[in-house]
Design an enzyme around this catalytic site. Structure first.
Site, PDB file in Angstrom:
ATOM      1  CB  SER A 178     113.654 -17.407 -95.659  1.00  0.00           C
ATOM      2  OG  SER A 178     112.025 -18.060 -95.726  1.00  0.00           O
TER       3      SER A 178
ATOM      4  CB  VAL B  53     111.001   2.373 -86.858  1.00  0.00           C
ATOM      5  CG1 VAL B  53     111.652   0.659 -86.609  1.00  0.00           C
ATOM      6  CG2 VAL B  53     111.494   2.620 -88.232  1.00  0.00           C
TER       7      VAL B  53
ATOM      8  CG  ASP C 124     109.823 -12.820 -90.700  1.00  0.00           C
ATOM      9  OD1 ASP C 124     108.609 -13.007 -91.117  1.00  0.00           O
ATOM     10  OD2 ASP C 124     110.693 -13.217 -90.830  1.00  0.00           O
TER      11      ASP C 124
ATOM     12  CG  HIS D  99     109.978 -13.676 -94.417  1.00  0.00           C
ATOM     13  ND1 HIS D  99     110.713 -14.473 -93.300  1.00  0.00           N
ATOM     14  CD2 HIS D  99     110.116 -14.466 -95.409  1.00  0.00           C
ATOM     15  CE1 HIS D  99     111.324 -15.483 -93.857  1.00  0.00           C
ATOM     16  NE2 HIS D  99     110.975 -15.786 -94.964  1.00  0.00           N
TER      17      HIS D  99
END
Length: 584
Positions: free
Chosen positions: A208, A284, A451, A497
């Site tokens: 990040s 997924v 994300d 994220h």
């Protein structure tokens, strides 16, 4: 799994390090007097003075981390916890704190690691430091000079309303990490008595904002690190921070403020519909690009949704409001909000200004709140985006309380204005990495495909920028292959994220990136796929491999292959014709 390599690493370390440490013990090196005797000379970095009186050191034995840690596997280790302060000679009252965890000399493997932060924090507390010590590295963090390890840059950025503290900006932008690394590497050599001819391998790990911090060094100081493991970097700062307000303006423009439960239903139905597009039914979405090509969100209209009441809490450091029981069906208006968010920001002339989140990422930025007085859902201004406008554009200490009068064109103006003002400090997207490459540096760059804070396509765009600038005369495939020799990008299926995703618990996460990077740098073992582990759900502990971009995963007969799919690749590319200069 690669996690067994950690125990092998620790077992072999004593042999590797004996010649440089003279078999000193942790207690021998972990005293303030010993550390003071090993500090770099006072003129080591021009304009900086180390403060020997600030040194503290204490030994910690048999510390441990569990197998569920995101960025490193389970391990037990001992270390010396060292802190040190220094000042800049030109700045009255200046004081910067750095902390280093030193491994037991018997485990030291001639390695140093810098670690980064998140949001406006320049460090991640001590949670990143174990990832270095367990691999025989000295691991360091900095407070940036902001007033302590728990103080974030935004608290120190303004001298007064209208007056930015540019030294704080520069420290946050790139200076503090350069100083952390310079001091840390020399201190490591001194403490462990490394002679000048012995190689000290230097690394970085961060995600990040920590990812942006990592790129800030690679782009400026080509020979600073031998390798970096960088996740979901929040670079292209003015675009990234303003982007957080885009979903707010979508709801405001369309005049519909959806309950969170309604948007959650859209995400869950998207995951269910797109699960099998990669050839494996595991809950997924490994191919959000195929999801974008083949799934129509409009099909969710009319689906029932229900969510129990919630007391509220925190998300990405921001308080979320309490919510009542929610029950209803997905509306056309909510689907239109979802579609517009995924399209990304366009100006009033329809030109693309910025990219957005992938299909199957949650709509965290839509951010509505329940008004108990009116009994209606209404806009809740995103705190990250609001703070950027108030702090770094308007330069005052009061966040935006509303978005009255703000349009898509307003957001565009903020993005471009911020790019102009902070291009040399916070944008951090310089694409020519020639000095780093020529110095032999290696990068593992990874980004969760779901994300919901930093758009995954942001990382793809930077990788593409580096490829285009550094290999302009090669074809797309040849340029991609050339880049893979030293810079690899991995999109992590289903991941959120900088973390696993509770909505897709069977998704893998690359927990052993630093070990993979070490093998690449020190043993020339170039990864073809990225090692990953399922850290939650019914497949807990299962090993998976992640394809290197631009290859994409596809399962057939129970096994995965990495395929080249041009139509899928094209969905990741945005023509940002609403911005007057190239956006790297």
């Amino acid at each position: 799994m690669r996690s067994h390599l950690v125990s092998q690493t620790l077992a072999l370390a004593a042999v590797a390090s004996a010649s440089v440490t003279s078999a000193t013990s942790l207690e021998d090196i972990c005293t303030a007097d010993y550390v003071k005797s090993k500090l770099p000379p006072s003129d080591f970095i021009q304009g900086i003075t180390l403060d020997p009186s600030s040194v503290t050191a204490n030994a910690v034995h048999n510390a441990s981390v569990g197998a569920a840690a995101t960025f490193y596997p389970a391990a037990t280790f001992s270390y010396c916890n060292l802190t040190l302060a220094y000042s800049h000679d030109s700045r009255s009252g200046d004081r910067v704190l750095v902390q280093y965890w030193l491994p037991d000399p018997a485990q030291f493997q001639n390695r140093y690691l810098s670690t980064g932060g998140g949001g406006y924090a320049i460090n991640s507390g001590t949670e990143s430091l174990p990832g270095g010590v367990m691999y025989g590295a000295v691991a360091g963090r900095t407070d940036g000079g902001f007033g302590g390890f728990t103080v974030q840059a935004d608290a120190a950025m303004l001298l007064a309303n209208g007056t930015l503290d540019y030294e704080t900006l520069y420290m946050f932008g790139f200076k503090a990490h350069w100083e952390l690394s310079k001091i840390g590497k020399q201190l490591t050599r001194n403490v462990f008595n490394m002679d000048d001819g012995t190689k000290l391998y230097s690394y970085y790990q961060g995600c990040s904002e920590g990812g942006r911090e990592g790129w800030s060094q690679i782009q400026r100081f080509g020979d600073e690190w031998d390798g970096a493991a960088i996740g979901a970097p929040a670079f292209r700062w003015s675009f990234q921070q303003t982007q957080h307000l885009y979903s707010n303006i979508v709801t405001k423009t369309l005049g519909y403020f959806p309950p969170p439960c309604e948007m959650d239903k859209i995400v869950n139905e998207t995951i269910s519909a797109c699960d099998l597009l990669d050839g494996l039914k595991d809950g997924v979405v490994s191919r959000s690009d195929l999801c974008q090509l083949h799934f129509d969100i409009s099909s969710v209209v009319g689906q029932p949704h229900y969510c129990a009441a919630s007391p509220g809490g925190f998300s990405f450091g921001m308080r979320t409001s309490a919510t009542p029981e929610q029950n209803g069906t997905v509306s056309k208006e909510a689907v239109e909000v979802a579609k517009e968010v995924i399209r990304g920001l366009r100006d009033s002339q329809g030109r693309q200004v910025y990219l957005s989140y992938q299909t199957a990422a949650t709509f965290a930025d839509v951010n509505t709140q329940y008004n108990t007085s009116s009994g209606k859902w209404e806009l809740s201004v995103n705190g990250l985006g609001a703070e950027f406008i108030a702090l770094l554009l308007d330069k005052n200490g009061t966040n935006l309380s509303n978005l009255n009068g703000v349009t898509y064109d307003t957001l565009k103006g903020w993005m471009i204005g911020g790019m102009q003002e902070y291009y040399s400090t916070l944008q951090t997207t310089w694409p020519d990495l020639t000095p780093f490459h020529e110095a032999g540096g290696k990068v593992i760059h990874f980004h969760g495909e779901a994300d919901n804070s930093v758009p995954t396509a942001s990382s793809v765009r930077y990788w593409e920028s580096v490829r285009e600038i550094m290999y302009p005369h090669l074809s797309y495939k040849d340029g991609a292959n050339a880049l893979k020799d030293w810079y690899q990008l991995y999109l992590v299926p289903g991941a959120a994220h900088c973390a696993t995703n509770p909505l897709m618990p069977n998704g893998p996460f690359p927990q052993t990136n630093l070990q993979v990077l070490i093998d690449w740098v020190e043993k020339d073992v170039r990864p073809v796929t990225l090692n990953a582990t399922v850290l939650q759900g019914e497949h807990l502990g299962e090993n998976r491999q992640i394809c290197a971009w631009p290859l994409r995963p596809m399962w057939k007969n129970g096994s995965m292959r990495c395929e080249y799919d041009q139509k899928s690749i094209d969905t990741w590319h945005y023509d940002l014709n609403g911005v007057p200069i190239p956006v790297y």
